[in-house]
Write a protein that holds these residues in place. Structure first.
Motif, PDB file in Angstrom:
ATOM      1  N   ARG A   1       0.868  -1.182   0.000  1.00  0.00           N
ATOM      2  CA  ARG A   1       0.000   0.000   0.000  1.00  0.00           C
ATOM      3  C   ARG A   1       0.903   1.230   0.000  1.00  0.00           C
ATOM      4  NH1 ARG A   1      -5.804  -1.093   1.068  1.00  0.00           N
ATOM      5  NH2 ARG A   1      -5.779  -3.249   1.696  1.00  0.00           N
ATOM      6  N   LEU A   2       0.705   2.073  -0.995  1.00  0.00           N
ATOM      7  CA  LEU A   2       1.509   3.284  -1.097  1.00  0.00           C
ATOM      8  C   LEU A   2       1.100   4.293  -0.031  1.00  0.00           C
ATOM      9  CD1 LEU A   2       3.686   4.791  -2.629  1.00  0.00           C
ATOM     10  CD2 LEU A   2       1.935   5.614  -4.196  1.00  0.00           C
ATOM     11  N   HIS A   3      -0.173   4.464   0.138  1.00  0.00           N
ATOM     12  CA  HIS A   3      -0.687   5.397   1.141  1.00  0.00           C
ATOM     13  C   HIS A   3      -1.525   4.635   2.140  1.00  0.00           C
ATOM     14  CE1 HIS A   3       0.669   8.707  -1.314  1.00  0.00           C
ATOM     15  NE2 HIS A   3       0.077   8.153  -2.369  1.00  0.00           N
ATOM     16  N   ARG A   4      -1.638   5.231   3.286  1.00  0.00           N
ATOM     17  CA  ARG A   4      -2.445   4.621   4.333  1.00  0.00           C
ATOM     18  C   ARG A   4      -3.923   4.760   3.978  1.00  0.00           C
ATOM     19  NH1 ARG A   4      -1.834   5.719  10.743  1.00  0.00           N
ATOM     20  NH2 ARG A   4      -3.407   4.211  11.340  1.00  0.00           N
TER      21      ARG A   4
END
Length: 164
Positions: free
Chosen positions: A157-160
């Motif tokens: 996952r790149l961002h939360r």
């Protein structure tokens, strides 16, 4: 032990735990036929190592509550394609086979072509052990090794991600 319990368990059997020799017990789909059970195994069917060549096997059957109620040694007889017994039993077994592709006649023809084994298991009443005489400890075994049990990584996952 009375053979009445064994006969009733056979009549209601859809699955039996069958072991050959000192090997592990396998849950096998079966069809009751008179006072015995009929099992199919081979290419494209269920896995029952050694059953096609065996003369004897141990059969364990469950009751209405799902637990083991009877265990018996059984005489294993492989049905020969083209015999009277084969022509009587194979179409019935094919008709009860779930998720089979094609008709019952096509399925029986595939069993013959692929060399599948139809085995009739006839319990020996003298070796039958009923629920009162069965051991009380669990017969659960650790899971066997299988290539299906593979650890996978967690997805990247790149961002939360937050829930709304």
């Amino acid at each position: 032990m009375s053979s009445g319990v064994l006969d009733e368990a056979i009549k209601k059997a859809a699955v039996a735990w069958v072991s050959v020799g000192d090997g592990p017990a396998y849950a096998l789909w079966c069809m009751p036929f008179e006072t015995s059970l009929v099992v199919v195994s081979g290419p494209g069917e269920q896995f029952a190592p050694g059953l096609a060549e065996a003369e004897r096997a141990v059969v364990r059957l469950r009751g209405d509550h799902g637990g083991l109620i009877v265990q018996s040694e059984a005489v294993a007889a492989r049905l020969v394609p083209g015999s009277d017994e084969w022509t009587e039993i194979a179409p019935q077994l094919a008709g009860k086979r779930l998720n089979a592709s094609g008709t019952a006649e096509e399925l029986v023809a595939r069993w013959v072509a692929d060399g599948c084994a139809l085995v009739r298991l006839t319990p020996v009443t003298e070796t039958t052990v009923g629920s009162a005489d069965l051991p009380s400890e669990s017969h659960a075994a650790p899971p066997r090794e299988t290539p299906a049990r593979v650890e996978t990584r967690r997805p990247f996952r790149l961002h939360r991600v937050t829930k709304r």
